[in-house]
Design a protein around this motif. Structure first.
Motif, PDB file in Angstrom:
ATOM      1  N   MET A   1     -13.283  58.261  59.264  1.00 44.90           N
ATOM      2  CA  MET A   1     -12.570  58.895  58.156  1.00 44.90           C
ATOM      3  C   MET A   1     -11.082  58.611  58.262  1.00 44.90           C
ATOM      4  N   ASP A   2     -10.564  57.818  57.344  1.00 44.59           N
ATOM      5  CA  ASP A   2      -9.133  57.541  57.340  1.00 44.59           C
ATOM      6  C   ASP A   2      -8.430  58.548  56.445  1.00 44.59           C
ATOM      7  N   THR A   3      -7.137  58.714  56.668  1.00 43.04           N
ATOM      8  CA  THR A   3      -6.393  59.738  55.921  1.00 43.04           C
ATOM      9  C   THR A   3      -6.294  59.406  54.436  1.00 43.04           C
ATOM     10  N   ALA A   4      -6.339  58.114  54.077  1.00 40.97           N
ATOM     11  CA  ALA A   4      -6.297  57.747  52.662  1.00 40.97           C
ATOM     12  C   ALA A   4      -7.528  58.296  51.941  1.00 40.97           C
ATOM     13  N   SER A   5      -8.698  58.189  52.569  1.00 42.19           N
ATOM     14  CA  SER A   5      -9.921  58.721  51.963  1.00 42.19           C
ATOM     15  C   SER A   5      -9.870  60.242  51.876  1.00 42.19           C
ATOM     16  N   LYS A  37     -17.631  58.118  47.906  1.00 41.13           N
ATOM     17  CA  LYS A  37     -18.999  57.763  48.308  1.00 41.13           C
ATOM     18  C   LYS A  37     -19.071  57.417  49.787  1.00 41.13           C
ATOM     19  N   LYS A  38     -18.047  56.731  50.300  1.00 35.44           N
ATOM     20  CA  LYS A  38     -18.034  56.395  51.728  1.00 35.44           C
ATOM     21  C   LYS A  38     -17.948  57.660  52.574  1.00 35.44           C
ATOM     22  N   LEU A  39     -17.099  58.606  52.156  1.00 37.19           N
ATOM     23  CA  LEU A  39     -17.007  59.867  52.884  1.00 37.19           C
ATOM     24  C   LEU A  39     -18.360  60.583  52.899  1.00 37.19           C
ATOM     25  N   GLU A  40     -19.014  60.595  51.760  1.00 36.89           N
ATOM     26  CA  GLU A  40     -20.302  61.279  51.668  1.00 36.89           C
ATOM     27  C   GLU A  40     -21.354  60.584  52.536  1.00 36.89           C
ATOM     28  N   ASP A  42     -20.638  58.887  55.342  1.00 36.60           N
ATOM     29  CA  ASP A  42     -20.253  59.187  56.720  1.00 36.60           C
ATOM     30  C   ASP A  42     -20.667  60.602  57.135  1.00 36.60           C
ATOM     31  N   LEU A  43     -20.564  61.535  56.177  1.00 36.44           N
ATOM     32  CA  LEU A  43     -20.877  62.933  56.476  1.00 36.44           C
ATOM     33  C   LEU A  43     -22.338  63.286  56.198  1.00 36.44           C
ATOM     34  N   ALA A  44     -23.053  62.361  55.569  1.00 42.23           N
ATOM     35  CA  ALA A  44     -24.476  62.557  55.243  1.00 42.23           C
ATOM     36  C   ALA A  44     -24.708  63.790  54.373  1.00 42.23           C
ATOM     37  N   CYS A  45     -23.813  63.990  53.404  1.00 45.40           N
ATOM     38  CA  CYS A  45     -23.990  65.102  52.466  1.00 45.40           C
ATOM     39  C   CYS A  45     -23.158  64.843  51.217  1.00 45.40           C
ATOM     40  N   ASP A  46     -23.510  65.528  50.139  1.00 46.24           N
ATOM     41  CA  ASP A  46     -22.721  65.443  48.911  1.00 46.24           C
ATOM     42  C   ASP A  46     -21.529  66.382  49.006  1.00 46.24           C
TER      43      ASP A  46
END
Length: 306
Positions: A1-5, A37-40, A42-46
């Motif tokens: 998780m980068d700070t831009a995301s 979408k990448k964050l979701e 990485d976190l495996a959730c909506d």
């Protein structure tokens, strides 16, 4: 998780719109969508419920938002600190202090220090929770607090002096002047500066073990506020004797005859990486010397340094 995301996620959450977030961030909307979408993934959730043009955080998104704020804030603080390191002549040591110590132990230390090292910069912050956890969060360099003698793998520490405690109440309080038992004390309304302080935790634990109901304490945020509440007859409080010496001597507060079954000390803990910092060595030496002088004036013995 980068700070831009993370920044993108926070902006979408604030605007409730991918389009508005893209405009605010000066990005193309597909870029905003791709970051979410990448964050979701990485976190495996909506993180968002998407109903047409309406965008709302999911329960998981609401939880994640709190942490995203903290991560982005810490990242920016780190960048600013590094950027200023080459231009700032002397960064301040960040010192957290228990409210029971700030006026009564820390101010004499700062006075002693500044008379001898006027160029040393300090930033004093309130310490409202467990000092070991606070040091573990890395937002302070060292902490002055009152607690039982213990150690932690998170930091180093040394004892400065024993800190006598006293239960106090309004001079016309309901407990009178006869010795009070722990169960009797447990039935009184409790007042405190912060429930996270070491001696307050020990106090509540002691009363809880002796009483037949759950212990509740009203937190006022500062020792001075507690003393005002005491004089208004709102309850009883366990405080460092030094902090109420004037009120006891003048008869504005009365000592409740109860002795704590535990001993606490004024102590200082610090990040191990600053132990070799010459500024911290100066602060630690000043703390030991100023406290020893203060204790000698009061006629008690300082703690042996660890």
């Amino acid at each position: 998780m980068d700070t831009a995301s993370l920044d993108t996620f926070l902006t979408v959450a604030e605007q409730s719109s991918f389009t508005k977030a893209a405009s605010d961030l000066n990005l193309a909307q597909p870029t905003v969508t791709a970051r979410i979408k990448k964050l979701e993934r990485d976190l495996a959730c909506d993180l968002f419920n998407r109903t047409g043009a309406l965008i709302r955080l999911t329960t998981a998104g609401q939880r994640f938002r709190r942490y995203a704020h903290k991560i982005v804030k810490l990242s920016r603080m780190a960048e600013e600190t590094v950027a200023e390191a080459g231009t700032t002549p002397g960064d301040a040591l960040t010192v957290a202090a228990d409210s029971g110590l700030t006026s009564y132990r820390l101010v004499p230390i700062v006075e002693y220090l500044y008379r001898r090292h006027p160029d040393l910069a300090l930033e004093i912050r309130p310490l409202e929770d467990n000092p070991w956890n606070r040091l573990g969060d890395s937002d302070i360099d060292c902490a002055f607090f009152i607690d039982v003698c213990e150690s932690s793998p998170k930091a180093d520490s040394t004892l400065l002096c024993p800190e006598p405690l006293v239960v106090v109440a309004d001079r016309d309080g309901p407990l009178g002047r006869e010795p009070v038992t722990t169960p009797q004390l447990a039935r009184q309304p409790l007042l405190c500066a912060h429930r996270g302080s070491g001696y307050q935790r020990m106090f509540e634990r002691t009363l809880g073990a002796a009483g037949d109901t759950a212990v509740r304490a009203l937190s006022f945020g500062s020792v001075d506020a507690v003393k005002r509440a005491l004089t208004a007859g709102l309850g009883v409080s366990l405080l460092p004797r030094l902090s109420v010496a004037t009120e006891l001597a003048e008869g504005r507060l009365a000592e409740v005859p109860w002795t704590a079954p535990f001993q606490v000390f004024t102590q200082v803990a610090w990040h191990r990486e600053i132990r070799t910092d010459p500024r911290f060595s100066v602060l630690l030496d000043a703390a030991a010397r100023a406290t020893a002088e203060q204790v000698a004036d009061a006629g008690t013995s300082p703690a042996r340094r660890s």
